[in-house]
Structures are given as C-alpha cells and as structure tokens.
Write a protein that holds these residues in place. Structure first.
Motif, PDB file in Angstrom:
ATOM      1  N   THR A   1      -5.563  -6.972   8.559  1.00 27.24           N
ATOM      2  CA  THR A   1      -6.680  -7.080   7.628  1.00 27.24           C
ATOM      3  C   THR A   1      -7.710  -8.035   8.200  1.00 27.24           C
ATOM      4  OG1 THR A   1      -7.296  -7.454   5.326  1.00 27.24           O
ATOM      5  CG2 THR A   1      -5.677  -8.947   6.242  1.00 27.24           C
TER       6      THR A   1
ATOM      7  N   THR B  73      -7.829   0.991 -11.644  1.00 30.98           N
ATOM      8  CA  THR B  73      -8.836   0.781 -10.603  1.00 30.98           C
ATOM      9  C   THR B  73      -8.455  -0.433  -9.766  1.00 30.98           C
ATOM     10  OG1 THR B  73     -11.077  -0.132 -10.296  1.00 30.98           O
ATOM     11  CG2 THR B  73     -10.278   0.014 -12.527  1.00 30.98           C
ATOM     12  N   VAL B  74      -8.867  -0.416  -8.504  1.00 33.25           N
ATOM     13  CA  VAL B  74      -8.508  -1.473  -7.555  1.00 33.25           C
ATOM     14  C   VAL B  74      -9.443  -1.470  -6.362  1.00 33.25           C
ATOM     15  CG1 VAL B  74      -6.913   0.041  -6.280  1.00 33.25           C
ATOM     16  CG2 VAL B  74      -6.646  -2.435  -6.119  1.00 33.25           C
ATOM     17  N   GLY B  75      -9.629  -2.631  -5.762  1.00 33.09           N
ATOM     18  CA  GLY B  75     -10.292  -2.705  -4.467  1.00 33.09           C
ATOM     19  C   GLY B  75     -11.540  -3.551  -4.446  1.00 33.09           C
TER      20      GLY B  75
ATOM     21  N   ASP C 170      -7.492  -2.691 -14.636  1.00 39.37           N
ATOM     22  CA  ASP C 170      -8.286  -3.142 -13.492  1.00 39.37           C
ATOM     23  C   ASP C 170      -7.426  -4.186 -12.789  1.00 39.37           C
ATOM     24  OD1 ASP C 170     -10.043  -4.319 -11.710  1.00 39.37           O
ATOM     25  OD2 ASP C 170     -11.622  -4.690 -13.189  1.00 39.37           O
TER      26      ASP C 170
ATOM     27  N   TRP D 167      -5.944  -7.724  -6.657  1.00 33.46           N
ATOM     28  CA  TRP D 167      -4.950  -8.249  -5.716  1.00 33.46           C
ATOM     29  C   TRP D 167      -5.477  -8.120  -4.307  1.00 33.46           C
ATOM     30  CZ3 TRP D 167      -1.589  -4.627  -2.884  1.00 33.46           C
ATOM     31  CH2 TRP D 167      -1.775  -3.277  -3.244  1.00 33.46           C
ATOM     32  N   GLN D 168      -4.657  -8.406  -3.315  1.00 31.37           N
ATOM     33  CA  GLN D 168      -5.095  -8.448  -1.920  1.00 31.37           C
ATOM     34  C   GLN D 168      -3.955  -8.013  -0.999  1.00 31.37           C
ATOM     35  OE1 GLN D 168      -5.782 -12.845  -2.062  1.00 31.37           O
ATOM     36  NE2 GLN D 168      -7.915 -12.297  -1.718  1.00 31.37           N
ATOM     37  N   THR D 169      -4.302  -7.683   0.232  1.00 32.34           N
ATOM     38  CA  THR D 169      -3.270  -7.377   1.225  1.00 32.34           C
ATOM     39  C   THR D 169      -2.216  -8.493   1.241  1.00 32.34           C
ATOM     40  OG1 THR D 169      -4.960  -6.280   2.562  1.00 32.34           O
ATOM     41  CG2 THR D 169      -2.900  -6.845   3.665  1.00 32.34           C
TER      42      THR D 169
ATOM     43  N   ASP E 295     -11.833 -15.439  -2.927  1.00 29.45           N
ATOM     44  CA  ASP E 295     -12.671 -14.822  -3.960  1.00 29.45           C
ATOM     45  C   ASP E 295     -13.277 -15.870  -4.897  1.00 29.45           C
ATOM     46  OD1 ASP E 295     -12.614 -12.048  -3.489  1.00 29.45           O
ATOM     47  OD2 ASP E 295     -10.608 -11.896  -4.333  1.00 29.45           O
TER      48      ASP E 295
ATOM     49  N   ARG F 207     -16.153 -11.855  -2.723  1.00 25.21           N
ATOM     50  CA  ARG F 207     -15.735 -12.793  -1.686  1.00 25.21           C
ATOM     51  C   ARG F 207     -16.717 -13.955  -1.570  1.00 25.21           C
ATOM     52  NH1 ARG F 207     -10.578 -11.587   0.333  1.00 25.21           N
ATOM     53  NH2 ARG F 207     -11.163 -13.170   1.846  1.00 25.21           N
TER      54      ARG F 207
ATOM     55  N   GLY G  15     -14.409  -0.793  -1.068  1.00 24.76           N
ATOM     56  CA  GLY G  15     -13.057  -1.271  -1.310  1.00 24.76           C
ATOM     57  C   GLY G  15     -12.296  -1.596  -0.042  1.00 24.76           C
TER      58      GLY G  15
ATOM     59  N   ARG H 173     -11.967  -4.049   3.249  1.00 25.58           N
ATOM     60  CA  ARG H 173     -12.372  -5.375   3.661  1.00 25.58           C
ATOM     61  C   ARG H 173     -12.842  -5.355   5.112  1.00 25.58           C
ATOM     62  NH1 ARG H 173      -8.420 -10.449   3.769  1.00 25.58           N
ATOM     63  NH2 ARG H 173      -7.312  -9.386   2.098  1.00 25.58           N
TER      64      ARG H 173
END
Ligand code: WT7
Length: 641
Positions: free
Chosen positions: A257, A378-380, A404, A407-409, A493, A508, A517, A519
């Motif tokens: 990432t 939904t996400v991203g 909604d 989250w993150q990698t 974030d 960010r 969505g 990165r």
C-alpha cells in the motif's frame, strides 16, 4: 447537518440491538482479552488460544492469541463441509453478461483449493515462502489465496491493473520466488494481458522467480517459458493435501500500500488475529443470514477483496458473488442486473462507483427489480451525503440500511461503522467504533480533544486485525504509524466527532491521495514523473474530482531546453500510466517554471494543494517563500486550465 436517518427494519433476527451493542462495546473495552477469546471461538483451532492481546505501542510489538494454532483455509473451507458441503460458496459472474456463470458449492471449492495447493507444492512452494498473485477477479484468484493459506505460504496479491514495473518492485521487495497468474483477464469487454505483464516484470534486471503458475481463463495465446512457467491444469492433482498447523502469529499475507513517502510498503498481516477480526466484523457489520447471497465488488488486489471477498464471507460460510467486470459494462445497469440474476441480499461497494452510477440517472436502477437487496455497504473513501442518499433512497428504496465502513489496509477490517439494527444512520458519517476500538482525536501539538471536536484520528489500543509490521522494515512500521503520536496508532486521516459520538472521516492529512477509493502516494507519482527525461522536478497533490473523489494534479518543471505542450503533457500521463498503472494516470499536468519552496528548499505543498483546489483566496502566508511572485504565476496557470 448531522441529522439521523432512522434505520429501516432489517428483517433479520440476529442483528445486534442498540442495547446489545452498548453492552458488547463496554465489555470489549473493559475485558478485551475475555471478549476477544470469546470471539476467537468463531474459528476452529488446532490448539485454542489462552492468551488474548500481548502488545505495546512503545516499543512496538503486537501479538494476539499467541499460543493458539489454526489454519485459515481449513476455517474458510474444510470445516464447512460437514454441514454446508452442498451449499453455495462462490458464484462467478463473468465480465461478459452472456458468458458462463459458474457456481461452486463448498465441497467443489474444497476440491479446487486442494488442486491449486497440490499444484503449488509441485511447483516447489513450501511453508513460509512468499507467493505473488497477479490475477483477474475469477474463482482461481480466491482459490490461489486459500491454497497459499492451506500450505502455510504467504500470499502477496498485486492488483492486476498495476504495471509490470510495479509488479516487479513488489516481487523483489518480499523476495517472492513464485507467481500465480492467468493467461489474461477481461474488464469492460477489453482483455487484460496478465501473463505477458508478468513476463515483462520478470525481464527486469534482478527479478527472478523459480516458478510461474498460469491459470487458463480467456484462452488467449500465451507464451510459456520452460521450465519456469507451468499450467495449473497440468500441475494440479486431487491428492490429499492437509492444512498446515500455523501459529496464530505466523504471517498470512503481505499487501502493498502507498504511503506519504518512498515506495509502497508491504503491510503484513498474521493468521489468528486477522482471521478473528474478519470473521467477527463480517458477522456484525453485514448481519449475514444463512441462504443469503453477499456481494463485495472489490478486487482481490485490494484489502477489501482480501477481507470481504475471501476471508470474512468464507470464514462465515456465506454464499457470494465473484464479479470479473466493471459497473458500466455493457451498460450502467450491470450492477443491478447482477443483483437480480443472483438474488444478492447484501451489496458492498465504493462511493466512486455509486457516484459514477448516480450520474447516469435513476432509470438504469429503477428498471431493475432489486427486491432481493436487504443491506447496502460502502467503503474506501468518505461518501458525500448526496451519493449516500441516492444509494439509500434510489438503490435501496429506503428499505435497506446503509453501513459506511471506515478502515484501512493496516487495520485488517472494519473499525468505525454503524451496525444494522444497532445504530441510526447519518449520511456521510461512518458512525461508531466497532468492538474493542478506541478512537482518539488529537490536534497538531498532540493534545487529546474531547467531546465534539475535529482533529487527527488515532487509535489507542491494539485490536486483533491490526497489521503487525512492514515486511522487512519494522522501523518503517514504527516510524509511519507510531511516531506521530507516541504510544498510539496514527491513521493518517482527519476526522470530526459530533455531539452524538459519531465519527466523520474528512480524508487524509498526509501526502496520500484517495483516487476512486484507491490509495496513491504522491511521492510515487513524483518519482515516476522525474524518470521522464524532460522532467526536472515534480510535485503531486490531490484535486477535487466529481467521480473519483480526488484526482491527480501534477506540477511539473522541465529541463531548460524543453518546452511544455499538450503533446508533452499527454506523453507524461502515458509515462506515469506505464510506470505505475492506469489508476495512477494524472488528471492534470501543469507546467511551471518553479515550485514554491521555503528558503531552506522545502516544497510548500499546502500552497500547491490550495491552488489545485482552486482556493486562491486561502493561500495563507506566502512570505517565507524563496520566490513569492511564483505563486501568482501558478495561480495564473491554474486559472487558464
Ligand atoms: C483510507 C484507507 C478500507 C479498505 C479500502 C481502502 C479512506 C476508507 C472510508 C470510509 C471515509 C474512508 C481513509 C483511509 N477510507 N474507508 N468509509 N469513509 N474514508 O483501504 O487503500 O488502505 O485506504 O481510505 O482515508 O485512511 P486503503
């Protein structure tokens, strides 16, 4: 501004009520070990753990369920055979709507995973080896990940849209000696040349692997290089293949990432904690009911595909759609055709797709039935309230709660999200923390902000799904996530907490941009630009984009004997595309005779961001600039675009 939308009834008997959420959340904070050891019982263990979290953020080490042993492929596949052997696991929907749908029961999935695992062993893959996957969104992408988990190999999936150059860098970084790919893929009616991209990657100096396993998918003519390249169908066998007994903290996968500096980081997740986290979050967030069909539209090349295509749903024994295609092919109604065709109950997609479809008008949606839908996710990236309302009102006809999920990698799975049944929704807010998650807002000086406030988002306590390190560079892991605010995980974030304790992610705050969505590190794009022999210097920032959320805005200075032109701008766009991949294609190239720098030579990105956003009134203090008149020329250049 922060109005509640009351959640519609979820017609689900198992969702978590507001009272249950409160009680579980409180317990997860007060007795984290007991809580998570209980949640760990969602999985089968060879040796059940007695230890919960053993971690510290200063110095940084993180372990969960340290004395337990298990295998996630066993948990995702084998253990369902007894009571779900004949239930659907995967439904493959090809890019071409007239192509062949392929449905696999858990028993059939087991057969495919075993065949793939035997092929990997025949190729020479052993426990602990890293295996790079470069795959289309097909059944074999899923079985390849599970086969690695089965034999204790560490998968590193590289999104099929990345360039050979990007693929090569990721193979080298994790010292991977094996690649799994396909002859090709199809996206939106166009072929994707996966195997030949692998060949190009492996032709780079210093990139060598022992074996390439190739899946026949499109039937495209494929050059095979002996003895390196082997067809899956020639190497696969149905012999027994037992699941390796893994320690909870044995690595499961590496996923690259982008960060604010340097090359992409290989984020490393381990077996037990990640398994528990994806199993538990899938259960609570999506409230999956037996017999329902789940569909997450993400590619397995991203973490969403890892956690909510492969591990979360399969650990829960769910049935799900694997979609090879794109939302706008053959037309803008494709998502809803797929929903109807496979009676999808739960749809999980990204704001960028929602915005792109919204723009095409309601008729593509309303002309389809969609009565199978029960829950939307939904996400991203942050979802704008307008897109949220369209998703809720037009797509879900106000029948379906919207979750909604922020989250993150690095977090492995959902962290802040409303839970269906437990929370009223607010369009644009991710909602409340998931169990065990303690968000904290801080200002630039490190002061903790309480109550309703806006600041930078950190997490104070570890959770099972947390990434453990950056592959091969633990210092970078510590530096990136634990040095901004000592003793805390810093997310990168910005975020606002409102008077009801709901969290609103604002995007960010570092030099990372979120394009559709995905990165992207601005530093990576800058490095690609300066590889071009006309480019002296480049600075990349995000700019507002109606569909993608953020677009890629590049300020470029050329060598003295070169001149900026539309043709050169296009050449630079193609150059970045080749270096990184189509998702990194710049939206704007602005040639400039200089970049705004402080007298000590630091590029003032804040100013460049404002100019790219067309916020000329808010440039702030420019008096420390080495060349103050440059800003006027930059603004002029932006205005003329
Ligand atoms: C960044 C992580 C989570 C899987 C996909 C992206 C942004 C993600 C949301 C959301 C607002 C979101 C954040 C985060 N983000 N989900 N629901 N609301 N922002 O994973 O590539 O690791 O990117 O995506 O900025 O830091 P990723």
């Amino acid at each position: 501004m922060s109005e509640f939308v009351e959640p519609p009834r979820t017609n689900s008997a198992t969702h978590c009520t507001p009272e249950q959420y409160e009680a579980l959340y409180r317990r997860s904070l007060e007795q984290p070990d007991a809580f998570w050891l209980e949640q760990a019982q969602r999985l089968d263990w060879f040796t059940p753990p007695t230890l919960g979290g053993e971690w510290s953020y200063d110095p940084v080490f993180i372990e969960w369920f340290g004395d337990g042993t298990l295998n996630l492929c066993h948990n995702a596949v084998d253990r369902h055979l007894a009571d779900k052997g004949d239930s659907t696991a995967l439904i493959f929907e090809p890019d071409d709507p007239s192509g062949e749908t392929r449905s696999l029961t858990y028993r059939e999935l087991h057969g495919e995973v075993v065949r793939m695992a035997n092929a990997l062993k025949a190729l020479g893959v052993a426990r602990g080896d890293r295996v790079t996957l470069y795959m289309p969104m097909i059944v074999e992408g899923v079985t390849a990940m599970l086969a690695c988990a089965r034999i204790g190999a560490v998968h590193s999936v590289v999104f099929g849209g990345f360039s050979p150059e990007a693929l090569a860098g990721r193979i080298v970084d994790c010292e991977s000696r094996f690649v799994i790919t396909a002859d090709g893929g199809m996206r939106g009616g166009r072929p994707v040349a996966l195997k030949s991209n692998v060949d190009a990657a492996l032709a780079h100096e210093g990139v060598a692997v022992d074996g390439v396993l190739v899946v026949r998918h499109t039937g495209a003519e494929t050059a095979m290089q002996a003895p390196r390249d082997r067809w899956l169908h020639e190497l696969a066998s149905d012999a027994d293949c037992l699941c390796e007994e893994m320690r909870a903290e044995d690595p499961l996968f590496i996923l690259y990432t982008s960060g604010s500096t340097g090359k992409p980081k290989g984020v490393l997740h381990t077996t037990g904690g990640y398994g528990v986290w994806t199993a538990a979050t899938f259960h609570y967030v999506f409230d999956y009911q037996p017999g329902e069909v789940f569909w997450c539209t993400a590619d397995i090349g991203w973490v969403t595909g890892h956690s909510y295509v492969v591990y979360g749903p399969l650990l829960n024994g769910a049935a799900q759609v694997i979609f090879e295609g794109v939302p706008n092919y053959p037309d803008h109604g494709r998502f809803w055709d797929v929903v109807d065709k496979h009676s999808v109950a739960i749809l999980y997609t990204a704001p960028t797709a929602i915005r792109a479809l919204m723009r095409e008008g309601d008729a593509h949606v309303t002309s389809r039935d969609r009565s199978s839908l029960r829950l939307l996710g939904t996400v991203g990236e942050p979802i704008n309230p307008e897109a949220w309302r369209w998703y809720f009102e037009v797509v879900g006809e106000k029948r379906c709660p919207v979750v909604d999920t922020w989250w993150q990698t690095e977090t492995g799975g959902a962290m802040i999200t409303t839970l269906p049944g437990a929370h009223a929704m607010k369009p644009g807010s991710a909602g409340k923390p998931f169990f065990g998650i303690r968000p904290q807002l801080l200002d630039a000086e490190g002061e903790v902000l309480s109550g309703a406030a806006a600041g930078n988002l950190a997490i104070t306590h570890s959770w099972p799904g947390q990434a453990r390190t950056v592959y091969g560079d633990h210092d970078r892991f510590v530096q990136t996530y634990f040095s901004t605010y000592m003793g805390r995980y810093f997310t990168g974030d910005g975020c606002r907490r409102d008077e009801d304790g709901y969290y609103w992610i604002t995007g960010r705050v570092d030099d990372v941009i979120n394009v559709s969505g995905h990165r992207m590190g601005t530093a990576e794009i800058e490095s690609a630009l300066v590889l071009h022999d006309s480019v002296a210097e480049a600075a990349v920032v995000g700019c507002p984009h109606d569909i993608k959320g953020q677009g890629i805005y590049c300020y470029v200075t050329l060598y003295a004997d070169r001149e900026g032109s539309d043709a050169l701008a296009e050449e630079l766009r193609q150059h970045v595309r080749k270096e990184i991949g189509p998702i990194a294609t710049p939206d704007h190239i602005q040639f400039t005779d200089g970049l705004p720098k402080t007298r000590s030579g630091k590029i003032m990105r804040r100013i460049l961001r404002k100019i790219a956003e067309n916020e000329f009134g808010a440039l702030g203090d420019t008096s420390t600039l080495a060349d103050p008149s440059l800003v006027e020329r930059l603004v002029e250049g932006r205005r003329n675009r």
